[in-house]
Design a protein around this motif. Sequence first.
Motif, short mmCIF file in Angstrom:
data_model
loop_
_atom_site.label_atom_id
_atom_site.label_comp_id
_atom_site.label_asym_id
_atom_site.label_seq_id
_atom_site.Cartn_x
_atom_site.Cartn_y
_atom_site.Cartn_z
N THR A 309 44.71 57.57 19.43
CA THR A 309 45.04 56.62 18.01
C THR A 309 43.74 56.97 17.67
O THR A 309 43.84 57.32 16.43
CB THR A 309 45.18 55.44 18.21
N LEU A 310 42.27 56.81 18.37
CA LEU A 310 41.40 57.04 17.63
C LEU A 310 41.11 58.40 17.19
O LEU A 310 40.13 58.48 16.39
CB LEU A 310 40.13 56.64 18.43
N ASP A 311 41.63 59.74 17.77
CA ASP A 311 41.13 61.16 17.30
C ASP A 311 42.38 61.60 16.44
O ASP A 311 41.92 61.41 15.24
CB ASP A 311 42.13 61.63 18.66
N GLN A 312 43.25 60.64 16.16
CA GLN A 312 44.82 60.68 14.83
C GLN A 312 44.09 59.76 13.90
O GLN A 312 44.15 61.01 12.57
CB GLN A 312 46.02 59.98 15.31
N TYR A 313 43.33 58.95 13.77
CA TYR A 313 42.11 58.23 12.65
C TYR A 313 41.67 59.19 12.67
O TYR A 313 41.52 59.63 10.71
CB TYR A 313 41.76 57.11 12.93
N LEU A 314 40.91 59.49 13.56
CA LEU A 314 39.55 61.01 12.66
C LEU A 314 39.82 61.95 12.28
O LEU A 314 39.64 62.26 11.22
CB LEU A 314 38.71 60.98 13.99
N LEU A 315 41.48 62.69 12.65
CA LEU A 315 41.48 63.31 12.04
C LEU A 315 42.36 63.61 10.95
O LEU A 315 41.99 64.65 10.20
CB LEU A 315 42.70 64.56 13.39
N ALA A 316 42.68 62.89 11.00
CA ALA A 316 43.22 62.26 9.30
C ALA A 316 41.97 62.13 8.53
O ALA A 316 42.38 62.97 7.48
CB ALA A 316 43.71 60.91 9.11
N VAL A 317 40.71 61.54 8.73
CA VAL A 317 40.04 61.85 7.91
C VAL A 317 39.43 62.94 7.68
O VAL A 317 38.40 63.33 6.05
CB VAL A 317 38.67 60.56 8.81
N PHE A 318 39.02 63.95 9.23
CA PHE A 318 38.67 64.92 8.82
C PHE A 318 39.43 66.08 7.79
O PHE A 318 38.71 66.72 6.58
CB PHE A 318 38.33 65.47 9.69
N GLN A 319 41.12 65.92 8.26
CA GLN A 319 41.73 66.43 6.86
C GLN A 319 41.15 66.00 6.26
O GLN A 319 41.57 67.45 4.78
CB GLN A 319 42.89 66.28 6.94
N LYS A 320 40.85 65.42 5.40
CA LYS A 320 40.85 65.27 3.93
C LYS A 320 39.46 65.52 3.84
O LYS A 320 38.98 66.40 2.23
CB LYS A 320 40.46 63.65 3.61
N ASN A 321 38.38 65.97 4.29
CA ASN A 321 37.01 66.34 4.41
C ASN A 321 36.80 67.85 4.31
O ASN A 321 35.73 68.42 4.80
CB ASN A 321 36.10 65.49 4.54
N ASP A 322 38.31 68.48 4.74
CA ASP A 322 38.15 69.78 4.90
C ASP A 322 37.93 70.08 5.86
O ASP A 322 36.92 71.41 6.36
CB ASP A 322 37.57 70.61 4.04
#
Length: 698
Positions: A309-322
């Motif tokens: 769940t934490l990974d999914q949150y962070l990967l969503a953040v990173f997707q927005k920041n390329d």
Amino acid sequence: MTKHDIYEIFDKGGLLEKHFSGYEYREGQLLMAELVRESYETGAIAAIEAGTGIGKSFAYLAVALYHAMSSPDERTVIATSTINLQKQLYEKDLPMLFRYLGFSCKTALAVGRGNYVCIHRFVQTRNEASLLSQDPQSELYQVGQWMQSTQTGLFADYPSRLSFELRGEICCDGDLCPNHSCDYFKECFFFKAKAKAKEAKIIVTNHHLLFTDAQSRHIGDVGYDEEMILPPFNRLIIDEAHNMESNATEYFTDEYDSKEMLRQIHRIQRTGRYSSKSLLEQVGEYSTEADIIDRIQDDIHLLMQEVGTLDQYLLAVFQKNDFQPVLIKAEQQHRLADFVKAATSVAEASGRLAAKINVFLEHNKAPEELDAKLAELRVRGTRISMMSEVLTRFCNFGLWQDEVHWFNAESNNRDRTVQIRITPLSIADLLVDALFSKLETVVCTSATLDLSDQFAFWSGRVGLPYDESRPFLKGIFLSPFDYKSRLMLLTPSDAPLPAKEMEEPYISYVAQTIWDAVHSSGGGALVLFTSYVMLKQVKRMLESRFEQASLTLLGQGELDRYTLLNRFIAEQDSTLFATSSFWEGVDAPGNTLRMVIIVKLPFAVPSDPVFKARCEAIDKAGGSGFYQLALQSATMKLKQGFGRLLRSTADRGVVLILDSRVITKNYGVYMLRALPESYHPETESAGLCTKIENFLYG
């Protein structure tokens, strides 16, 4: 040791010239040795820039050697940033100096224990995979054969590449080590090396182990007169000291890594290539606590869900920041509710798992031969718990201090990992408290410490001088090489600005100009990029041209660094495209390297959270992050890249900088002034080939 001794060694007609047929007198080497001697005598801290070709290692090694002979109760530690220099000092320079000077002392190489094979863990792994260990084609069998002949047990001396999986199974691990109670203690490669270090008067180590030792002493309030990770010592020489801030920053960063968390979990509950039973299964049947294994499995399952769940949150953040690293500022804390919820869930789940593991261990009647397995289970639980402590600290906004809080993402092919990091905003106070103030002498040296500012930039970043009463000696000893006649610097004034570096016209210019220049030199070129993405793109564009011209083109990432460099040096007309670490530590004297192309000025990536936070802190204090940090750091790295070319007095070549900011921007003059003065004709891109051919072959 006296000044007279220095002259007897390094002066014209001295010991080195008498016994070393290829020795050339260098005044800078003599003066540097004298400054090191003075540092020992006065208990000083010294900052020394020794230009390429000075022979700085002999200058400080001779002083350390004489001091060892006259002061048998004292010890000098020499710390380098790169393994290459560490091995060169220990395997080549020290034995050579002993031979020329006619006397010697005991020396030792000190590296982290994870670099050694553990006999105990190897035997365990072999016993658990008995069929595989008997197959001559298997890695396990081949490592077993090597262990019968190796003197060091160092993975660096293993003749083939070792898989990450097997190395993790058989490396020395301090937390898993039974120490003196181990059946293989007398044969242990690590403890034999440690015993050798205790006897040595000169120890050659690396920055990472030095900082590990310093931090351990600092936390435990243990002085340098006692043994810690390193034996007691009071004299320290730090070579490649331009890397001190970055290496210390990396070492003192606390990190939660989801991949590492899952690795610890998998080691508890999963079978592997070398074992048919999981760690939990091997010791589970001896538990006296009802259903504890099932409850541990439930907690593991829940923890893995929370990590996901934490990974999914962070990967969503990173997707927005390329997928760029993300700096978290105090004013952004109110937007982190979802992160805090997910991170807290991971921390709580790991805490429950660690607690149940402790209950399991307290109520376990496993036989003595499984003690190592029980110890490993305890270690895995502790490591899971410790990683979660980083999450707890990160989420406790009220306790944030002068630190950089940031998210990082790393990718390996399609596999992405996320990390949560806490980094000191400055490591200056740490270095002063844990290192500089505790030792009698500290000599810091490099080919690139001074930026025509009397070491002001470098010394300020590492906390020097910290006390007006402590002698702080400085010395700048210029390279003896004739840069004006043997090095041509080319800076085409019409090169496009790299502001939009990934746009097609810019990439096309870079690719075409690199090709023209390399074709004119006939190869023998090191091309330094600041972006791996750009390196790969330009390489793809030029591969067919190199092939048609029968010129070898090598690229970072194709082979490991050691193999890549050896091949580049061996093939005289080859060209190597490289980034980051290849800006320094590349030593290719002779005709194999006759041109260095610097594609772009090496400014730090603006998205680097630690760099960004440090610049902002300078701006906030009324200074200029660009001029006081970004420009200075880039200039120091530019000096490193420039220094790859001339490595001996016979070398001759061209440095080509394809970034017109070095000509068109006011700070470009400052950067060029920091480089050794060389032949620097005005030029545009159209005239490059003629100038290169005339200089190299005219």
